[in-house]
Design an enzyme around this catalytic site. Structure first.
Site, PDB file in Angstrom:
ATOM      1  N   SER A  23       1.106  -1.092  -0.049  1.00  0.00           N
ATOM      2  CA  SER A  23       0.231  -0.117  -0.034  1.00  0.00           C
ATOM      3  C   SER A  23       0.745   1.131  -0.105  1.00  0.00           C
ATOM      4  CB  SER A  23      -0.757  -0.058   1.365  1.00  0.00           C
ATOM      5  OG  SER A  23      -0.080   0.038   2.521  1.00  0.00           O
ATOM      6  N   ASN A 110      -1.727  -2.817  13.128  1.00  0.00           N
ATOM      7  CA  ASN A 110      -3.737  -2.804  13.108  1.00  0.00           C
ATOM      8  C   ASN A 110      -3.746  -1.891  13.873  1.00  0.00           C
ATOM      9  OD1 ASN A 110      -2.927  -5.468  11.401  1.00  0.00           O
ATOM     10  ND2 ASN A 110      -4.194  -6.622  12.997  1.00  0.00           N
ATOM     11  N   THR A 155     -40.155  24.971 -11.545  1.00  0.00           N
ATOM     12  CA  THR A 155     -40.643  23.382 -10.684  1.00  0.00           C
ATOM     13  C   THR A 155     -41.338  22.305 -12.223  1.00  0.00           C
ATOM     14  OG1 THR A 155     -43.432  23.725 -10.947  1.00  0.00           O
ATOM     15  CG2 THR A 155     -41.908  24.043  -8.607  1.00  0.00           C
ATOM     16  N   HIS A 156     -40.367  21.027 -12.551  1.00  0.00           N
ATOM     17  CA  HIS A 156     -40.388  20.858 -13.248  1.00  0.00           C
ATOM     18  C   HIS A 156     -39.445  21.468 -14.466  1.00  0.00           C
ATOM     19  CE1 HIS A 156     -43.662  18.289 -11.664  1.00  0.00           C
ATOM     20  NE2 HIS A 156     -44.172  19.642 -11.022  1.00  0.00           N
ATOM     21  N   SER A 277     -14.101  25.884 -27.145  1.00  0.00           N
ATOM     22  CA  SER A 277     -13.855  24.489 -27.766  1.00  0.00           C
ATOM     23  C   SER A 277     -11.965  24.596 -29.533  1.00  0.00           C
ATOM     24  CB  SER A 277     -14.682  25.060 -29.054  1.00  0.00           C
ATOM     25  OG  SER A 277     -14.983  23.868 -30.156  1.00  0.00           O
ATOM     26  N   LYS A 283     -16.701  29.335 -29.396  1.00  0.00           N
ATOM     27  CA  LYS A 283     -17.829  28.338 -28.070  1.00  0.00           C
ATOM     28  C   LYS A 283     -17.012  29.141 -26.946  1.00  0.00           C
ATOM     29  CE  LYS A 283     -19.610  24.792 -28.029  1.00  0.00           C
ATOM     30  NZ  LYS A 283     -20.644  24.182 -27.901  1.00  0.00           N
ATOM     31  N   ASN A 285     -17.235  27.212 -22.915  1.00  0.00           N
ATOM     32  CA  ASN A 285     -18.026  25.838 -22.216  1.00  0.00           C
ATOM     33  C   ASN A 285     -18.116  26.189 -21.000  1.00  0.00           C
ATOM     34  OD1 ASN A 285     -18.974  25.025 -25.143  1.00  0.00           O
ATOM     35  ND2 ASN A 285     -17.030  24.598 -25.004  1.00  0.00           N
ATOM     36  N   GLU A 290     -19.728  22.044 -15.412  1.00  0.00           N
ATOM     37  CA  GLU A 290     -19.668  20.293 -16.295  1.00  0.00           C
ATOM     38  C   GLU A 290     -19.146  19.395 -15.158  1.00  0.00           C
ATOM     39  OE1 GLU A 290     -18.968  19.931 -20.177  1.00  0.00           O
ATOM     40  OE2 GLU A 290     -20.538  21.825 -20.490  1.00  0.00           O
ATOM     41  N   GLN A 322      -7.203  -2.245   3.310  1.00  0.00           N
ATOM     42  CA  GLN A 322      -6.308  -1.711   3.223  1.00  0.00           C
ATOM     43  C   GLN A 322      -6.424  -1.053   1.891  1.00  0.00           C
ATOM     44  OE1 GLN A 322      -2.386  -3.164   2.948  1.00  0.00           O
ATOM     45  NE2 GLN A 322      -2.522  -2.810   0.698  1.00  0.00           N
ATOM     46  N   LYS A 325      -8.361   3.104   2.179  1.00  0.00           N
ATOM     47  CA  LYS A 325      -7.176   4.635   1.906  1.00  0.00           C
ATOM     48  C   LYS A 325      -7.581   4.773   0.655  1.00  0.00           C
ATOM     49  CE  LYS A 325      -4.165   2.999   5.348  1.00  0.00           C
ATOM     50  NZ  LYS A 325      -5.372   1.513   4.944  1.00  0.00           N
TER      51      LYS A 325
END
Ligand code: ARG
Length: 461
Positions: A23, A110, A155-156, A277, A283, A285, A290, A322, A325
């Site tokens: 690890s 441990n 709403t919706h 872009s 563009k 963006n 996102e 282990q 982590k």
């Protein structure tokens, strides 16, 4: 000898197995916490006479040197060392010989690994809470500056009722406030010192767990050794809190994405949070928003991974653990960074008044208030609802708005328009009227901001 534990072994680990088993590649991040745990343990061993004071002092001095050397990048780790615990111990013994070999008296990896992860946990969750406090302060500031600014409430995902920008922002505030409370609660439960639990059953050495608890800054020693070495539910609680909070982040981010679109144009996300872009020159963006939305996935993944890792594992320690982590580290990094970026993006975003006003003028958002006005004049609400629904239908068929409808049209819908009056249905009037507790009226949002500021100030103290 090639491994610290290989006294009873005859053959070496296969190369691929060493790689698979190790690890160190990710737990080296715990070196600072590991050394803190070892320094406290060595101090306690010296204080209780389990080792001599001279040995204890030498161990601590060498551990501090190792800490500096790791920080300066002077020490390289290898898969052969397996994990950070053995890497530090090996380095210690290489530097001070026999005294170094005594550090692990009355301790197991441990309980050691749990000390490291809990210390990391307590520190990182504090940092995340501080980041959340900064986010909340920013939201308050932005909400306060936009108490009067109107915007469309949905709403919706359809125009519903006008609200203020400050009101909308204060809804975000409440979501992140609950996230903070969840995290603080998980933290409070995790604040236990596992050191002294040994491999699973405590130790026969006369250790002093209160001393290490105090030195490490934990609230109390963990009550049961077997539980202390096998409990990972504090990590799961953290991942659950992180997952919920990232769900909130992604909802805010999604509003930024579509409010920034050319269809809505409610906001202009600052250039600093957008990209162009490679092909389409026009563009700009909303990549960062996102990405905030997308980052949620890996945190959910970590939560499900840890629930699954722990499921059905018998007491006490199993190597499965282990696997705790990487999801923890990843969620810490992702959550912390996301909150910070979100704060900066919210602060720099401009609301586009003219564009928002165009939306406010459309969509019959005053329909509820229109119906309420009829109800106040004696028409039962269900009837008012139906009457206004018919007015909306008429407007739609003509492509016009309430204000364009003539009295004759209304009379054709319901003869009671002979005496019914129609009130101020402007978005401003509607918003100002919604002064019920928790409502969107600027006066009420002011109250919310005040209460929330007092709560936040209380946390900061
Ligand atoms: N590297 C291990 C972990 O990350 C440390 C504990 C190992 N204990 C053991 N008995 N193998 O959990």
């Amino acid at each position: 000898m090639s491994n610290l534990w290989d006294g009873r072994f005859e053959n070496e680990m296969a190369g691929a197995v060493a790689e698979f088993n190790a690890s160190i590649g990710f737990d080296k991040r715990l070196y600072d916490c590991d050394i803190d745990g070892s320094v406290a343990h060595a101090a306690m061993l010296g204080e209780t006479g389990i080792i001599t004071r001279g040995e204890s002092d030498r161990i601590i001095a060498a551990l501090e040197e190792i800490r500096r050397d790791i920080a300066d990048g002077k020490i390289t780790f290898s898969v052969r060392q397996e994990d950070i615990h053995m890497a530090v111990e090996e380095e210690l013994t290489a530097r001070i010989g026999d005294a170094g070999k005594k550090l692990h008296t009355a301790r197991s990896r441990n309980d050691q690994v749990q000390v490291d992860v809990r210390l990391f946990f307590m520190r990182e969750t504090k940092a995340i809470l501080e980041e959340l406090i900064r986010l909340e302060s920013a939201i308050l500031e932005k909400a306060n500056g936009n108490r009067e600014e109107l915007i469309v409430g949905f709403t919706h995902m359809q125009h519903a009722q006008p609200v203020t920008v400050g009101f909308h922002l204060m809804a975000y505030f409440q979501m992140f406030r609950r996230d903070m409370e969840r995290l603080a609660d998980a933290r409070r439960r995790a604040d236990k010192n596992p050191l002294g639990s040994g491999a699973l059953s405590g130790t026969a050495y006369p250790i002093d767990r209160d001393m290490t608890t105090k030195l490490l800054g934990f609230g109390a020693p963990a009550e049961n050794a077997m539980d202390a070495v096998s409990d990972r539910d504090y990590i799961i609680e953290f991942l659950a809190a992180a997952a919920i909070s990232m769900m909130h982040v992604s909802r805010v981010a999604e509003e930024f994405v579509y409010w920034n679109s050319s269809e809505f144009k409610f906001i202009a996300i600052d250039d600093a949070f957008c990209t162009g872009s490679s092909m389409m020159p026009q563009k700009k963006n909303p990549d960062v928003a996102e990405l905030l939305r997308g980052k949620t996935g890996r945190v959910y993944g970590g939560l499900v991974a840890m629930l699954t890792v722990m499921k059905g594992t018998p007491l006490a320690f199993n190597k499965d653990f282990q696997e705790d982590k990487e999801p923890l580290f990843d969620a810490v990094d992702t959550w912390k960074a996301s909150i910070k970026i979100l704060r900066e993006m919210i602060m720099k975003t401009q609301y586009r008044r003219e564009e928002i006003d165009k939306h406010l003028a459309a969509g019959f958002m005053s329909a509820t208030d229109f119906a309420d006005a009829l109800t106040r004049q004696g028409i039962p609400f269900r009837e008012s609802h139906n009457i206004v629904g018919r007015v909306v239908k008429l407007c739609e068929s003509r492509g016009c708005d309430f204000k364009d409808i003539k009295k004759d049209d209304l009379l054709a819908i319901d003869s009671r328009f002979e005496w019914l009056t129609i009130p101020d249905l402007s978005a401003r009037g509607l918003v100002n009227a919604r002064a019920s507790f928790g409502g969107t009226a600027p006066s009420e949002v002011e109250r919310q901001i005040k209460t929330c500021r007092a709560w936040l100030d209380g946390i900061k103290r």
